[in-house]
Design a protein around this motif. Structure first.
Motif, PDB file in Angstrom:
ATOM      1  N   THR A  26       0.837  -1.199   0.000  1.00 22.80           N
ATOM      2  CA  THR A  26       0.000   0.000   0.000  1.00 22.80           C
ATOM      3  C   THR A  26       0.873   1.249   0.000  1.00 22.80           C
ATOM      4  OG1 THR A  26      -0.123   0.298   2.406  1.00 22.80           O
ATOM      5  CG2 THR A  26      -1.647  -1.298   1.408  1.00 22.80           C
ATOM      6  N   ALA A  27       0.228   2.394   0.146  1.00 26.36           N
ATOM      7  CA  ALA A  27       0.955   3.662   0.189  1.00 26.36           C
ATOM      8  C   ALA A  27       1.394   4.038   1.600  1.00 26.36           C
ATOM      9  CB  ALA A  27       0.083   4.776  -0.383  1.00 26.36           C
ATOM     10  N   ALA A  28       1.141   3.187   2.601  1.00 25.34           N
ATOM     11  CA  ALA A  28       1.570   3.481   3.967  1.00 25.34           C
ATOM     12  C   ALA A  28       3.092   3.537   4.039  1.00 25.34           C
ATOM     13  CB  ALA A  28       1.031   2.423   4.930  1.00 25.34           C
ATOM     14  N   ASP A  29       3.597   4.321   4.977  1.00 28.93           N
ATOM     15  CA  ASP A  29       5.042   4.498   5.124  1.00 28.93           C
ATOM     16  C   ASP A  29       5.647   3.611   6.202  1.00 28.93           C
ATOM     17  OD1 ASP A  29       5.454   6.901   3.299  1.00 28.93           O
ATOM     18  OD2 ASP A  29       3.944   7.691   4.675  1.00 28.93           O
ATOM     19  N   ASP A  30       4.894   3.389   7.294  1.00 28.45           N
ATOM     20  CA  ASP A  30       5.432   2.704   8.467  1.00 28.45           C
ATOM     21  C   ASP A  30       4.520   1.570   8.911  1.00 28.45           C
ATOM     22  OD1 ASP A  30       7.270   4.778   8.488  1.00 28.45           O
ATOM     23  OD2 ASP A  30       6.625   5.609  10.415  1.00 28.45           O
ATOM     24  N   LEU A  31       5.129   0.602   9.588  1.00 30.09           N
ATOM     25  CA  LEU A  31       4.415  -0.404  10.365  1.00 30.09           C
ATOM     26  C   LEU A  31       4.969  -0.324  11.783  1.00 30.09           C
ATOM     27  CD1 LEU A  31       2.746  -2.932  11.001  1.00 30.09           C
ATOM     28  CD2 LEU A  31       4.547  -4.299   9.950  1.00 30.09           C
ATOM     29  N   TRP A  32       4.078  -0.118  12.750  1.00 30.55           N
ATOM     30  CA  TRP A  32       4.506  -0.009  14.144  1.00 30.55           C
ATOM     31  C   TRP A  32       4.081  -1.252  14.916  1.00 30.55           C
ATOM     32  CZ3 TRP A  32       7.372   3.942  16.376  1.00 30.55           C
ATOM     33  CH2 TRP A  32       7.680   4.998  15.504  1.00 30.55           C
ATOM     34  N   VAL A  33       5.020  -1.811  15.690  1.00 32.72           N
ATOM     35  CA  VAL A  33       4.754  -2.982  16.510  1.00 32.72           C
ATOM     36  C   VAL A  33       4.807  -2.576  17.980  1.00 32.72           C
ATOM     37  CG1 VAL A  33       5.586  -4.609  14.781  1.00 32.72           C
ATOM     38  CG2 VAL A  33       7.202  -3.668  16.463  1.00 32.72           C
ATOM     39  N   VAL A  34       4.216  -3.419  18.817  1.00 31.08           N
ATOM     40  CA  VAL A  34       3.953  -3.062  20.207  1.00 31.08           C
ATOM     41  C   VAL A  34       4.746  -3.950  21.154  1.00 31.08           C
ATOM     42  CG1 VAL A  34       2.125  -2.858  21.959  1.00 31.08           C
ATOM     43  CG2 VAL A  34       1.634  -2.341  19.554  1.00 31.08           C
ATOM     44  N   GLU A  35       5.151  -3.375  22.306  1.00 32.68           N
ATOM     45  CA  GLU A  35       5.704  -4.175  23.390  1.00 32.68           C
ATOM     46  C   GLU A  35       4.989  -3.783  24.685  1.00 32.68           C
ATOM     47  OE1 GLU A  35       9.732  -5.754  23.641  1.00 32.68           O
ATOM     48  OE2 GLU A  35      10.051  -4.350  25.293  1.00 32.68           O
ATOM     49  N   ASP A  36       3.970  -4.531  25.032  1.00 32.96           N
ATOM     50  CA  ASP A  36       3.238  -4.349  26.275  1.00 32.96           C
ATOM     51  C   ASP A  36       3.334  -5.633  27.081  1.00 32.96           C
ATOM     52  OD1 ASP A  36       2.493  -1.747  25.815  1.00 32.96           O
ATOM     53  OD2 ASP A  36       0.487  -2.233  25.083  1.00 32.96           O
ATOM     54  N   LEU A  37       3.369  -5.496  28.403  1.00 32.32           N
ATOM     55  CA  LEU A  37       3.597  -6.632  29.281  1.00 32.32           C
ATOM     56  C   LEU A  37       2.540  -7.717  29.073  1.00 32.32           C
ATOM     57  CD1 LEU A  37       5.496  -7.585  31.563  1.00 32.32           C
ATOM     58  CD2 LEU A  37       3.782  -6.760  33.175  1.00 32.32           C
ATOM     59  N   GLY A  38       3.012  -8.903  28.737  1.00 31.04           N
ATOM     60  CA  GLY A  38       2.129 -10.039  28.540  1.00 31.04           C
ATOM     61  C   GLY A  38       1.687 -10.245  27.106  1.00 31.04           C
ATOM     62  N   TRP A  39       1.872  -9.259  26.255  1.00 38.07           N
ATOM     63  CA  TRP A  39       1.456  -9.395  24.861  1.00 38.07           C
ATOM     64  C   TRP A  39       2.623  -9.933  24.020  1.00 38.07           C
ATOM     65  CZ3 TRP A  39      -1.354  -6.086  27.904  1.00 38.07           C
ATOM     66  CH2 TRP A  39      -2.739  -6.092  27.722  1.00 38.07           C
ATOM     67  N   THR A  40       3.370  -9.081  23.338  1.00 35.47           N
ATOM     68  CA  THR A  40       4.465  -9.565  22.497  1.00 35.47           C
ATOM     69  C   THR A  40       5.697  -8.684  22.666  1.00 35.47           C
ATOM     70  OG1 THR A  40       3.710  -8.204  20.627  1.00 35.47           O
ATOM     71  CG2 THR A  40       2.921 -10.491  20.724  1.00 35.47           C
ATOM     72  N   GLY A  41       6.854  -9.219  22.283  1.00 34.15           N
ATOM     73  CA  GLY A  41       8.091  -8.464  22.338  1.00 34.15           C
ATOM     74  C   GLY A  41       8.310  -7.679  21.054  1.00 34.15           C
ATOM     75  N   ALA A  42       8.739  -6.427  21.195  1.00 33.10           N
ATOM     76  CA  ALA A  42       8.876  -5.562  20.026  1.00 33.10           C
ATOM     77  C   ALA A  42      10.045  -5.948  19.129  1.00 33.10           C
ATOM     78  CB  ALA A  42       9.029  -4.111  20.472  1.00 33.10           C
ATOM     79  N   ILE A  43      11.134  -6.437  19.701  1.00 35.07           N
ATOM     80  CA  ILE A  43      12.299  -6.765  18.882  1.00 35.07           C
ATOM     81  C   ILE A  43      11.994  -7.941  17.957  1.00 35.07           C
ATOM     82  CG2 ILE A  43      14.692  -7.529  18.897  1.00 35.07           C
ATOM     83  CD1 ILE A  43      14.379  -4.661  19.779  1.00 35.07           C
ATOM     84  N   SER A  44      11.392  -8.995  18.500  1.00 27.44           N
ATOM     85  CA  SER A  44      11.062 -10.141  17.659  1.00 27.44           C
ATOM     86  C   SER A  44       9.996  -9.778  16.632  1.00 27.44           C
ATOM     87  CB  SER A  44      10.597 -11.322  18.515  1.00 27.44           C
ATOM     88  OG  SER A  44       9.482 -10.971  19.319  1.00 27.44           O
ATOM     89  N   SER A  45       9.041  -8.935  17.031  1.00 27.37           N
ATOM     90  CA  SER A  45       8.019  -8.502  16.080  1.00 27.37           C
ATOM     91  C   SER A  45       8.628  -7.652  14.973  1.00 27.37           C
ATOM     92  CB  SER A  45       6.925  -7.712  16.805  1.00 27.37           C
ATOM     93  OG  SER A  45       6.216  -8.521  17.710  1.00 27.37           O
ATOM     94  N   ALA A  46       9.514  -6.733  15.347  1.00 22.71           N
ATOM     95  CA  ALA A  46      10.146  -5.882  14.344  1.00 22.71           C
ATOM     96  C   ALA A  46      10.998  -6.696  13.380  1.00 22.71           C
ATOM     97  CB  ALA A  46      10.990  -4.809  15.025  1.00 22.71           C
ATOM     98  N   ALA A  47      11.748  -7.657  13.905  1.00 22.17           N
ATOM     99  CA  ALA A  47      12.580  -8.504  13.049  1.00 22.17           C
ATOM    100  C   ALA A  47      11.723  -9.276  12.049  1.00 22.17           C
ATOM    101  CB  ALA A  47      13.399  -9.467  13.904  1.00 22.17           C
ATOM    102  N   THR A  48      10.587  -9.789  12.524  1.00 19.63           N
ATOM    103  CA  THR A  48       9.683 -10.540  11.650  1.00 19.63           C
ATOM    104  C   THR A  48       9.103  -9.637  10.575  1.00 19.63           C
ATOM    105  OG1 THR A  48       9.116 -12.043  13.462  1.00 19.63           O
ATOM    106  CG2 THR A  48       7.582 -11.927  11.609  1.00 19.63           C
ATOM    107  N   ALA A  49       8.634  -8.448  10.984  1.00 19.66           N
ATOM    108  CA  ALA A  49       8.030  -7.521  10.029  1.00 19.66           C
ATOM    109  C   ALA A  49       9.042  -7.033   8.998  1.00 19.66           C
ATOM    110  CB  ALA A  49       7.417  -6.336  10.768  1.00 19.66           C
ATOM    111  N   LEU A  50      10.255  -6.744   9.432  1.00 14.98           N
ATOM    112  CA  LEU A  50      11.281  -6.281   8.499  1.00 14.98           C
ATOM    113  C   LEU A  50      11.627  -7.374   7.478  1.00 14.98           C
ATOM    114  CD1 LEU A  50      13.535  -4.391  11.046  1.00 14.98           C
ATOM    115  CD2 LEU A  50      12.485  -3.356   9.020  1.00 14.98           C
ATOM    116  N   ALA A  51      11.704  -8.607   7.941  1.00 14.90           N
ATOM    117  CA  ALA A  51      12.049  -9.701   7.035  1.00 14.90           C
ATOM    118  C   ALA A  51      10.928  -9.994   6.049  1.00 14.90           C
ATOM    119  CB  ALA A  51      12.370 -10.962   7.848  1.00 14.90           C
TER     120      ALA A  51
END
Length: 279
Positions: A26-51
């Motif tokens: 799409t024309a979106a520029d960014d994808l933002w991932v979240v790190e909240d306690l009990g949900w998911t870790g941001a580093i692993s999410s970011a690595a997955t999204a970037l790949a």
């Protein structure tokens, strides 16, 4: 103005890859991932999204400083920045203090910890050898073996005036939470007091449909508590696609560089598609 889209914490993690791939087209520029306690870790999410993508910038929104040793955080960020140059934005915040107490990570001065974390992480990403004997951070002559040629920007996810001023002083950008009205931004930007190249990111909930009020009312009530406003005053990109687009444009006109929408519900991308068409 950049347009980002958040992968909401309530979505099943296995949906991140198809979500990211579709958003990448799409024309979106960014994808933002979240790190909240009990949900998911941001580093692993970011690595997955970037790949899984080839174009989008991926932002961490937001990793809590009390849960991350600055050296380890810099190592993780540097790794992602080298693998995906120019496509990472690293948000760091105080962390929700009740959550930090739950896991034994609360500190006497969250403000000092955030400043020391951001300062040391930025130095490490620039390839410096860092020694810091702070109130919370203690580093003794450490450096990255593989610092990135293009260090990712480090942004502070903050809310209160003293934290906003800290962000303007030590970070390269500020991430503001969902719900602020556009007329509040002159005040917020005044607290930040940063130069023009300091990126201001604002999150905002997105829901397009005739039932928007019913679908988002509980969210408005929740956010009103920490914003210290009435639920009716919590600003969201809701209603028709044109109305949602107007809310996004208003944030851009108020001085926000990146508006990151947070789609509500189990089927987020149709809302994003409608918003992009209206924009």
């Amino acid at each position: 103005m950049r347009l980002g889209v958040m992968f909401d914490r309530d979505l099943p993690p296995e949906q991140l890859v198809p979500f990211a791939r579709e958003l990448d087209g799409t024309a979106a520029d960014d994808l933002w991932v979240v790190e909240d306690l009990g949900w998911t870790g941001a580093i692993s999410s970011a690595a997955t999204a970037l790949a899984a993508t080839s174009r989008l910038r991926v932002g961490l929104g937001i990793t809590p400083a009390p849960l991350r040793n600055p050296m380890l955080l810099a190592m993780e960020l540097a790794n992602l920045a080298r693998l995906h140059p120019g496509r990472l934005a690293a948000g760091i915040g105080h962390g929700v203090q009740d959550w930090m107490r739950q896991v034994g990570a609360a500190v006497p001065s969250p403000l000092a910890l955030l400043e020391e974390t951001i300062t040391s992480v930025r130095g490490l990403l620039r390839g410096e050898t860092v020694t810091l004997r702070g109130r919370s951070v203690h580093l003794d002559g450490v450096s990255l073996v593989h610092p990135p040629a293009e260090p990712p920007p480090v942004l502070a996810g903050v809310l209160n005036p003293r934290s906003l001023a800290l962000s303007g002083r030590v970070a390269q950008g500020t991430i503001l939470p969902e719900g602020f009205a556009p007329e509040r931004f002159p005040e917020l930007l005044g607290h930040i007091g940063a130069p023009a190249d300091h990126e201001v990111v604002a999150f905002i909930h997105l829901y397009i449909g005739a039932d928007a009020r019913e679908a988002t009312w509980d969210i408005a009530v929740e956010h009103a508590k920490f914003l210290k406003v009435r639920p009716e005053e919590v600003v969201m990109a809701t209603g028709s696609a044109e109305e949602a687009a107007e809310r996004v444009r208003e944030l851009g006109a108020a001085g926000v560089h990146t508006v990151a929408v947070r789609p509500v519900g189990a089927e987020p991308l149709p809302h994003v598609t409608k918003l992009l068409a209206a924009l």
